[in-house]
Design a protein around this motif. Structure first.
Motif, PDB file in Angstrom:
ATOM      1  N   MET A  19      35.874  56.476  47.826  1.00  0.00           N
ATOM      2  CA  MET A  19      36.416  55.900  46.602  1.00  0.00           C
ATOM      3  C   MET A  19      35.939  56.619  45.343  1.00  0.00           C
ATOM      4  N   LYS A  20      34.963  57.518  45.499  1.00  0.00           N
ATOM      5  CA  LYS A  20      34.486  58.284  44.344  1.00  0.00           C
ATOM      6  C   LYS A  20      35.576  59.169  43.767  1.00  0.00           C
ATOM      7  N   ASP A  21      36.639  59.402  44.540  1.00  0.00           N
ATOM      8  CA  ASP A  21      37.727  60.263  44.083  1.00  0.00           C
ATOM      9  C   ASP A  21      38.664  59.566  43.081  1.00  0.00           C
ATOM     10  N   VAL A  22      38.609  58.254  42.973  1.00  0.00           N
ATOM     11  CA  VAL A  22      39.581  57.507  42.171  1.00  0.00           C
ATOM     12  C   VAL A  22      39.422  57.812  40.684  1.00  0.00           C
ATOM     13  N   LYS A  23      40.536  58.200  40.063  1.00  0.00           N
ATOM     14  CA  LYS A  23      40.564  58.496  38.623  1.00  0.00           C
ATOM     15  C   LYS A  23      41.478  57.557  37.843  1.00  0.00           C
ATOM     16  N   MET A  24      42.283  56.783  38.557  1.00  0.00           N
ATOM     17  CA  MET A  24      43.201  55.864  37.876  1.00  0.00           C
ATOM     18  C   MET A  24      43.367  54.597  38.702  1.00  0.00           C
ATOM     19  N   VAL A  25      43.284  53.444  38.011  1.00  0.00           N
ATOM     20  CA  VAL A  25      43.505  52.135  38.625  1.00  0.00           C
ATOM     21  C   VAL A  25      44.733  51.510  37.970  1.00  0.00           C
ATOM     22  N   VAL A  26      45.675  51.071  38.802  1.00  0.00           N
ATOM     23  CA  VAL A  26      46.921  50.475  38.320  1.00  0.00           C
ATOM     24  C   VAL A  26      47.052  49.087  38.940  1.00  0.00           C
ATOM     25  N   THR A  27      47.267  48.087  38.114  1.00  0.00           N
ATOM     26  CA  THR A  27      47.430  46.749  38.669  1.00  0.00           C
ATOM     27  C   THR A  27      48.599  46.010  38.045  1.00  0.00           C
ATOM     28  N   ASP A  28      49.306  45.303  38.897  1.00  0.00           N
ATOM     29  CA  ASP A  28      50.307  44.344  38.466  1.00  0.00           C
ATOM     30  C   ASP A  28      49.593  43.215  37.718  1.00  0.00           C
ATOM     31  N   MET A  29      50.349  42.386  37.025  1.00  0.00           N
ATOM     32  CA  MET A  29      49.766  41.289  36.256  1.00  0.00           C
ATOM     33  C   MET A  29      49.924  39.947  36.988  1.00  0.00           C
ATOM     34  N   ASP A  30      51.105  39.334  36.930  1.00  0.00           N
ATOM     35  CA  ASP A  30      51.293  38.005  37.518  1.00  0.00           C
ATOM     36  C   ASP A  30      51.134  38.033  39.032  1.00  0.00           C
ATOM     37  N   GLY A  31      50.300  37.124  39.535  1.00  0.00           N
ATOM     38  CA  GLY A  31      50.046  37.072  40.970  1.00  0.00           C
ATOM     39  C   GLY A  31      49.042  38.092  41.438  1.00  0.00           C
ATOM     40  N   THR A  32      48.545  38.916  40.521  1.00  0.00           N
ATOM     41  CA  THR A  32      47.621  39.988  40.896  1.00  0.00           C
ATOM     42  C   THR A  32      46.378  39.942  40.002  1.00  0.00           C
ATOM     43  N   LEU A  33      46.454  40.502  38.804  1.00  0.00           N
ATOM     44  CA  LEU A  33      45.316  40.436  37.888  1.00  0.00           C
ATOM     45  C   LEU A  33      45.200  39.063  37.236  1.00  0.00           C
ATOM     46  N   LEU A  34      46.334  38.435  36.951  1.00  0.00           N
ATOM     47  CA  LEU A  34      46.326  37.107  36.334  1.00  0.00           C
ATOM     48  C   LEU A  34      46.181  36.025  37.404  1.00  0.00           C
ATOM     49  N   ASN A  35      45.418  34.982  37.105  1.00  0.00           N
ATOM     50  CA  ASN A  35      45.333  33.862  38.031  1.00  0.00           C
ATOM     51  C   ASN A  35      46.556  32.961  37.870  1.00  0.00           C
ATOM     52  N   SER A  36      46.563  31.844  38.572  1.00  0.00           N
ATOM     53  CA  SER A  36      47.742  30.968  38.553  1.00  0.00           C
ATOM     54  C   SER A  36      47.972  30.304  37.208  1.00  0.00           C
ATOM     55  N   ASN A  37      46.965  30.348  36.338  1.00  0.00           N
ATOM     56  CA  ASN A  37      47.120  29.852  34.971  1.00  0.00           C
ATOM     57  C   ASN A  37      47.479  30.970  33.998  1.00  0.00           C
ATOM     58  N   HIS A  38      47.856  32.128  34.543  1.00  0.00           N
ATOM     59  CA  HIS A  38      48.261  33.289  33.745  1.00  0.00           C
ATOM     60  C   HIS A  38      47.116  33.817  32.880  1.00  0.00           C
ATOM     61  N   GLU A  39      45.904  33.764  33.404  1.00  0.00           N
ATOM     62  CA  GLU A  39      44.723  34.191  32.663  1.00  0.00           C
ATOM     63  C   GLU A  39      44.078  35.420  33.301  1.00  0.00           C
ATOM     64  N   VAL A  40      43.503  36.277  32.460  1.00  0.00           N
ATOM     65  CA  VAL A  40      42.673  37.386  32.928  1.00  0.00           C
ATOM     66  C   VAL A  40      41.222  36.901  32.917  1.00  0.00           C
ATOM     67  N   SER A  41      40.493  37.185  33.978  1.00  0.00           N
ATOM     68  CA  SER A  41      39.118  36.704  34.061  1.00  0.00           C
ATOM     69  C   SER A  41      38.189  37.494  33.140  1.00  0.00           C
ATOM     70  N   SER A  42      37.144  36.836  32.664  1.00  0.00           N
ATOM     71  CA  SER A  42      36.123  37.530  31.868  1.00  0.00           C
ATOM     72  C   SER A  42      35.433  38.599  32.708  1.00  0.00           C
ATOM     73  N   LYS A  43      35.385  38.361  33.999  1.00  0.00           N
ATOM     74  CA  LYS A  43      34.777  39.330  34.913  1.00  0.00           C
ATOM     75  C   LYS A  43      35.510  40.663  34.857  1.00  0.00           C
TER      76      LYS A  43
END
Length: 285
Positions: A19-43
């Motif tokens: 995983m040291k090779d990773v240079k870019m992280v791409v994430t979807d929002m709803d259902g992925t980065l956002l929880n069921s309340n449509h929030e991004v975690s402080s973590k």
């Protein structure tokens, strides 16, 4: 099936890939980065600081419009790239890098098609606002979570801007009650079930995968250096363009078939669990 599962107790599986090779992280929002309340975690925001320190590019890729993604990621908007409208719009630090709009010659016919589907509510999405057609107040409230900049319209002629995407909403199930009536538009157009209630229509070249390929070329980052997270069918193309592809535990079955790995649910910080491992791995020499 070449797919692996992660949990806090199964970190050894990460030894399969470096995983040291990773240079870019791409994430979807709803259902992925956002929880069921449509929030991004402080973590996540804490982990983002680590990604930035390690010069790992972060990309938010969503069916949401640009302004809605910015609202969720306001504190880091200048440091990330946003892929909005399922790849129809790519913006970095307010600079538009890519924009795909629906051809005007087919818009009237599309309007007639989507407005003839029973119990379906179309939203015409442009760069700066959405045009919502004759929806009841309770649904407008629902839509405003995704499309906070909107105008209610009664006719097609009221749409004043170039349309990037048409989002179709069904109150119960879009895959059963919308998709059968628009799937014939493929392959001339991109028609995708993007959520339990949503079907999206855009130009054929418009998808998150093509937007990701564009960014990989722009940034000189390979698929082998790319990590992607997703949960629904509008994420399929971008998952195929990354060596490190993750389906959320709550993902659509089609997504789990395509992704190489599976992480926990969006309500259990599934993205953050993997990012913690990525940051730990990237710190090794």
């Amino acid at each position: 099936m070449n797919r692996f599962f992660i949990s806090l107790n199964l970190n050894s599986i990460f030894d399969i890939y470096n995983m040291k090779d990773v240079k870019m992280v791409v994430t979807d929002m709803d259902g992925t980065l956002l929880n069921s309340n449509h929030e991004v975690s402080s973590k996540f925001f804490t982990l983002f600081k680590n990604l930035k320190q390690k010069n790992i590019q972060f990309v938010a890729a969503s069916g949401r419009p640009y302004y809605s993604i910015v609202e969720k990621l306001q504190s880091i908007k200048e440091d990330i790239i946003i892929v909005a409208e399922n790849g129809g719009l790519v913006i970095k630090a307010e600079e538009v890098l890519l924009s795909n709009t629906l051809h005007t010659k087919r818009l009237k016919a599309l309007y007639n098609t989507v407005t003839s589907i029973a119990d379906t509510y179309p939203i015409f999405c442009t760069q700066n606002q959405a045009f919502i057609l004759r929806a009841p107040d309770e649904l407008v409230k629902t839509f405003s979570e995704y499309y906070s900049n909107y105008t209610i319209i009664n006719t097609f002629e009221e749409i004043t801007d170039d349309i990037i995407k048409i989002a179709l909403y069904h109150t119960s199930n879009s895959e059963a009650h919308i998709f059968p009536f628009v799937k014939h538009l493929k392959p001339e157009l991109n028609v995708v079930v993007s959520g339990n209630h949503w079907v999206d229509i855009s130009e054929a070249i418009t998808n998150k995968g093509n937007a990701l390929t564009f960014l990989q070329h722009q940034l000189n980052i390979t698929p082998a250096e790319t990590m992607v997270f997703g949960d629904y069918n509008n994420d399929l193309e971008m998952l195929k363009r990354a060596k490190y592809s993750y389906a959320m535990k709550n993902a659509h079955p089609d997504v789990k078939l395509v992704a190489k790995f599976e992480t926990s649910t969006n309500d259990n910080n599934g993205v953050e669990l993997v990012l913690e491992q990525l940051i730990a791995e990237s710190g090794k020499h």
